[in-house]
Design a protein around this motif. Structure first.
Motif, mmCIF file in Angstrom:
data_model
loop_
_atom_site.group_PDB
_atom_site.id
_atom_site.type_symbol
_atom_site.label_atom_id
_atom_site.label_comp_id
_atom_site.label_asym_id
_atom_site.label_seq_id
_atom_site.Cartn_x
_atom_site.Cartn_y
_atom_site.Cartn_z
ATOM 1 N N THR A 139 80.844 -22.941 -94.144
ATOM 2 C CA THR A 139 79.807 -22.802 -93.127
ATOM 3 C C THR A 139 80.435 -22.622 -91.737
ATOM 4 O O THR A 139 79.732 -22.456 -90.755
ATOM 5 C CB THR A 139 78.910 -24.061 -93.084
ATOM 6 O OG1 THR A 139 79.756 -25.202 -92.919
ATOM 7 C CG2 THR A 139 78.081 -24.191 -94.349
ATOM 8 N N SER A 140 81.763 -22.678 -91.679
ATOM 9 C CA SER A 140 82.434 -22.589 -90.381
ATOM 10 C C SER A 140 82.517 -21.135 -89.906
ATOM 11 O O SER A 140 83.127 -20.284 -90.555
ATOM 12 C CB SER A 140 83.848 -23.182 -90.485
ATOM 13 O OG SER A 140 84.623 -22.757 -89.387
ATOM 14 N N ARG A 141 81.936 -20.885 -88.725
ATOM 15 C CA ARG A 141 81.967 -19.530 -88.175
ATOM 16 C C ARG A 141 83.398 -19.151 -87.757
ATOM 17 O O ARG A 141 83.814 -18.015 -87.888
ATOM 18 C CB ARG A 141 81.064 -19.452 -86.941
ATOM 19 C CG ARG A 141 79.596 -19.562 -87.267
ATOM 20 C CD ARG A 141 78.751 -19.150 -86.090
ATOM 21 N NE ARG A 141 78.973 -19.980 -84.897
ATOM 22 C CZ ARG A 141 78.245 -19.894 -83.792
ATOM 23 N NH1 ARG A 141 77.265 -19.005 -83.724
ATOM 24 N NH2 ARG A 141 78.485 -20.670 -82.751
ATOM 25 N N VAL A 142 84.105 -20.165 -87.254
ATOM 26 C CA VAL A 142 85.471 -19.899 -86.803
ATOM 27 C C VAL A 142 86.349 -19.517 -87.994
ATOM 28 O O VAL A 142 87.140 -18.568 -87.935
ATOM 29 C CB VAL A 142 86.046 -21.131 -86.075
ATOM 30 C CG1 VAL A 142 87.528 -20.940 -85.765
ATOM 31 C CG2 VAL A 142 85.266 -21.402 -84.797
ATOM 32 N N GLN A 143 86.172 -20.256 -89.099
ATOM 33 C CA GLN A 143 86.967 -19.962 -90.297
ATOM 34 C C GLN A 143 86.682 -18.539 -90.800
ATOM 35 O O GLN A 143 87.608 -17.823 -91.177
ATOM 36 C CB GLN A 143 86.596 -20.963 -91.380
ATOM 37 C CG GLN A 143 87.785 -21.510 -92.136
ATOM 38 C CD GLN A 143 87.333 -22.680 -93.013
ATOM 39 O OE1 GLN A 143 86.692 -23.611 -92.539
ATOM 40 N NE2 GLN A 143 87.649 -22.599 -94.287
ATOM 41 N N ARG A 144 85.420 -18.191 -90.784
ATOM 42 C CA ARG A 144 85.058 -16.831 -91.220
ATOM 43 C C ARG A 144 85.655 -15.791 -90.272
ATOM 44 O O ARG A 144 86.211 -14.784 -90.709
ATOM 45 C CB ARG A 144 83.533 -16.669 -91.270
ATOM 46 C CG ARG A 144 82.869 -17.304 -92.481
ATOM 47 C CD ARG A 144 81.371 -17.035 -92.466
ATOM 48 N NE ARG A 144 81.051 -15.622 -92.613
ATOM 49 C CZ ARG A 144 80.961 -14.988 -93.785
ATOM 50 N NH1 ARG A 144 81.150 -15.659 -94.913
ATOM 51 N NH2 ARG A 144 80.678 -13.710 -93.828
ATOM 52 N N GLY A 145 85.558 -16.077 -88.987
ATOM 53 C CA GLY A 145 86.086 -15.141 -87.989
ATOM 54 C C GLY A 145 87.588 -14.965 -88.127
ATOM 55 O O GLY A 145 88.106 -13.840 -88.063
ATOM 56 N N ASN A 146 88.291 -16.075 -88.342
ATOM 57 C CA ASN A 146 89.748 -15.988 -88.504
ATOM 58 C C ASN A 146 90.112 -15.184 -89.751
ATOM 59 O O ASN A 146 91.055 -14.391 -89.746
ATOM 60 C CB ASN A 146 90.359 -17.387 -88.609
ATOM 61 C CG ASN A 146 90.470 -18.044 -87.238
ATOM 62 O OD1 ASN A 146 90.519 -17.373 -86.215
ATOM 63 N ND2 ASN A 146 90.483 -19.373 -87.226
ATOM 64 N N LYS A 147 89.368 -15.436 -90.820
ATOM 65 C CA LYS A 147 89.622 -14.701 -92.063
ATOM 66 C C LYS A 147 89.451 -13.189 -91.842
ATOM 67 O O LYS A 147 90.280 -12.380 -92.276
ATOM 68 C CB LYS A 147 88.654 -15.210 -93.143
ATOM 69 C CG LYS A 147 88.718 -14.469 -94.465
ATOM 70 C CD LYS A 147 90.018 -14.731 -95.194
ATOM 71 C CE LYS A 147 90.041 -14.006 -96.544
ATOM 72 N NZ LYS A 147 91.420 -13.864 -97.035
#
Lengths: 272, 284
Positions: free
Chosen positions: A104-112
Motif C-alpha cells: 500500500t506504500s506509494r513510495v515503495q511503488r514509486g521507487n520500484k
C-alpha cells in the motif's frame, strides 16, 4: 541564493563534458529517460548539442495512462530537438510484480517504477551501445530526493553541479518549451504529487538554504538569522545528512592494506 | 624573440602519447620561429594521477622518452611538466618543471606548494619541493613556478629578487565558478596575479595553463603573457587548445625599470631580516 549562471558558458562547458566523456570511452551515443519535466529536457537539449540529435535517444516510460500531459510534452520535446524517441509502458512489468507482492506504500511503488525505468534504460543502452545520461540536479543530490539505483543511476551526470533554480536558467537559454518550464516539478511517483509539496518548501527557498550551507559553509544559526525558519533549516540539514549513502558507492569493510574504495585510487579517465 | 604557450590537453597516465604531443607542438612552434615553448603542469602525464604517479615518474637525465624531447630543443628552449623521480631519491615523486634549451636540461623546479584540500590531493601523492631559484637561459634569466606556487606571492618575490627577467608559471588549473563572464570565475584570479606580478616585478610573466577534462573537472585554459608593467601581451582561449605565440623583447624589462623604480629601491635584506623575525616569532 545560488548566483545567476552565465548560461551560454555553462552550456559550453557541459557540451564539452558530454562529448569528452563519451569520446574517451569510444562511444558516440547517449540515452536518457524523458519524463516530460525540466531536468530531463535540459539534459536532452545538452546531449543533442554535444552529440548531434541523431546520436541521442529519449525513452518515454509512462506507467499505463498516468500523466498523459507529460508523455505528450516529452514527445514534443524529442521531436523539437530531433532526437530519436520511443515510448515503453512500464505498467505490465510493474503490475505483474505488485500482483505477487502487494503493497500500500506509494513510495515503495514509486521507487520500484524508477528502478524499472533504470533497468530498461540500461538494457537499451547495451542494445544500442550508448551511455546513460543522468538528469539529477545538485538540489536533488544534496537532499537525496531521488531513488537510489533508480533515477539516480547513470554513467555520467552533466547536471549534478547545478541547483534547480540554475537548471531553470539554463533551460530558458536552451529554449526548452515553456510548457515544460512552467509546470510544477514532480518526481511522478503518483498523480498530483509535486516535489515542492513533498519536500515541504519551494525550490527557491531550498536552494537558498542549500547554497548557504554548502557553498558558503554557513552554520545553522547564520541561515536562520538570514531569515529562514528553524524547523525548515533543520529538516534540510537532516535530509542532507541522511542521504549521504545515495551520493557514494557502498562502503567496503577494510581488511587488506590496499582496498577498493579506500586506498586503491585511480582516476576514472585512466589512460584517456 | 618569440614565446609560445602550448595550451594542450594531455592524455591521463599515457607518457608515450604525451611525448608525441609535445614533439608535435615543438615542431609546430619551431616552424613558427618560436624561441621558447612553455607546456603546462604535468603535461607529460596528465593531472589527476592519484596512484598512477609512481607508474609515470621518470628521471629526465636518463629516460629515453624524455630525452627525445630534450634532443628536439636544438635552437630553442622549452619548459616541460612531468613527474620526477631521481635514482638518488628512489620512491620520492615530485611535480616538476624542466627547463630545456639547445638539447640540454638546464634546470628542474619542484613544486613547493602542493594543494591538498577539497578537490586537490597533491601532497597525498607527491613529495614537496624546497627551493625557488632563478637561472640563466638563452632567453634571459628565468624563475619557474608550478600552478599553486604562483598564488603564494612570496615565490614570485624570490624570483624577482633573484633577477628574473621572466617568471614562468606552468599550470593545470581547474575552472570553478560559472556566475561570471565567458570564463570560469577562477581565471580572473590567475590573471590578476599575472598582472600584479608583471607590474610590480617589472618582469615578464608567462602563464601556461592546460585545457581538457579529467574526471569531470574542466581545466580552464586562458594562458597569458604579461609584459613588464602589467601590460597584457596576449591571452589564449578559455577551454580550448591553442598555441599562443607572442613577440617579447627583454628590453621591455629595462624600459619598465626606467619608469618604475621598484627594482632599484627594493630592499630584500630588510624583507629577509623581517621575515626571519616573523618566522622565529611564529615558531616560539
Amino acid at each position: 541564493m545560488p548566483p545567476k549562471i552565465n548560461a551560454p558558458f555553462v552550456e559550453k562547458v557541459l557540451v564539452r563534458f558530454i562529448r569528452d566523456k563519451l569520446g574517451k570511452c569510444g562511444c558516440k551515443k547517449g540515452i536518457l529517460g524523458l519524463s516530460g519535466g525540466l531536468d530531463s529536457a535540459v539534459c536532452a537539449a545538452l546531449a543533442a548539442r554535444a552529440l548531434g540529435p541523431q546520436n541521442v535517444t529519449g525513452l518515454i516510460m509512462p506507467y499505463g495512462r498516468a500523466f498523459p500531459e507529460d508523455v505528450r510534452d516529452a514527445g514534443n520535446l524529442a521531436r523539437r530537438l530531433g532526437i530519436r524517441h520511443e515510448t515503453i509502458d512500464i505498467a505490465p512489468q510493474v503490475d505483474l510484480y505488485f500482483a505477487a507482492h502487494p503493497t500500500t506504500s506509494r513510495v515503495q511503488r514509486g521507487n520500484k517504477m524508477a528502478r524499472e525505468r533504470m533497468s530498461i534504460l540500461y538494457d537499451h543502452s547495451a542494445r544500442e551501445g550508448s551511455f546513460v545520461l543522468g538528469t539529477s540536479n545538485k538540489t536533488e543530490l544534496l537532499i537525496g530526493y531521488g531513488t537510489i539505483h533508480g533515477d539516480m543511476a547513470c554513467a555520467v551526470n552533466p547536471m549534478g553541479d547545478l541547483y534547480k533554480t540554475q537548471v531553470r536558467e539554463l533551460a530558458a537559454h536552451l529554449r526548452v518549451p515553456a510548457a515544460i518550464r512552467r509546470k510544477s516539478p514532480t518526481a511522478g511517483l503518483w498523480p498530483g504529487q509535486t516535489d515542492e509539496a513533498e519536500i515541504g518548501l519551494a525550490y527557491e527557498e531550498l536552494d537558498d538554504i542549500l547554497y548557504g550551507l554548502v557553498e558558503e559553509r554557513k552554520r545553522r544559526k547564520e541561515i536562520i538569522e538570514a531569515g529562514h525558519r528553524p524547523a525548515v533549516v533543520d529538516r534540510v540539514v537532516r535530509m542532507i545528512r541522511n542521504s549521504e549513502f545515495k551520493r557514494k558507492l557502498p562502503l567496503i569493510a577494510k581488511l587488506s592494506p590496499r582496498s577498493v574504495g579506500h586506498d586503491f585510487l585511480y582516476p576514472y579517465d585512466w589512460g584517456k | 624573440m618569440k614565446v609560445a604557450l602550448a595550451q594542450v590537453s594531455p592524455r591521463l597516465g599515457d607518457v608515450k602519447a604525451n611525448v608525441e604531443l609535445h614533439l608535435d607542438v615543438l615542431e609546430k612552434a619551431r616552424r613558427g620561429k618560436a624561441d621558447l615553448v612553455v607546456f603546462p603542469e604535468l603535461g607529460l602525464t596528465g593531472y589527476t594521477l592519484k596512484d598512477l604517479v609512481e607508474e609515470v615518474a621518470l628521471d629526465p637525465d636518463s629516460d629515453p622518452l624524455f630525452r627525445k624531447i630534450t634532443a628536439r630543443t636544438r635552437g630553442l628552449a622549452a619548459v616541460v611538466g612531468f613527474v620526477e623521480e631521481r635514482p638518488s631519491e628512489k620512491g620520492l615523486f615530485y611535480n616538476s618543471a624542466a627547463f630545456i634549451a639547445d638539447g640540454r636540461l638546464l634546470h628542474v623546479h619542484r613544486k613547493v606548494y602542493l594543494p591538498t584540500n577539497g578537490m586537490f590531493e597533491e601532497a597525498k601523492f607527491f613529495a614537496q619541493g624546497r627551493d625557488f631559484r632563478t637561472f640563466e637561459t638563452p632567453v634571459g634569466r628565468v624563475g619557474l613556478l608550478i600552478c599553486r606556487d604562483f598564488l603564494h606571492y612570496g615565490a614570485s618575490y624570490v624570483h624577482y629578487s633573484s633577477g628574473a627577467d621572466m617568471i614562468i608559471c606552468i599550470s593545470a588549473a581547474p575552472g570553478r565558478g560559472v556566475g561570471g563572464g565567458d570564463a570560469f570565475e577562477t581565471s580572473r584570479m590567475w590573471e590578476l596575479m599575472g598582472e600584479a606580478m608583471s607590474y610590480f616585478s617589472t618582469a615578464f610573466v608567462l602563464y601556461a595553463n592546460r585545457v581538457g577534462i579529467e574526471d569531470g573537472v574542466t581545466f580552464a585554459g586562458g594562458s597569458f603573457v604579461f609584459a613588464p608593467g602589467g601590460r597584457l601581451a596576449g591571452r589564449a582561449a578559455y577551454l580550448d587548445p591553442e598555441l599562443l605565440v607572442r613577440q617579447v623583447d627583454l628590453a621591455a624589462v629595462r624600459e619598465a625599470r626606467k619608469k618604475w623604480l621598484f627594482k632599484r629601491d627594493e630592499k630584500p635584506e630588510v624583507i629577509l631580516r623581517s621575515l626571519e623575525r616573523a618566522v622565529r616569532a611564529a615558531e616560539d
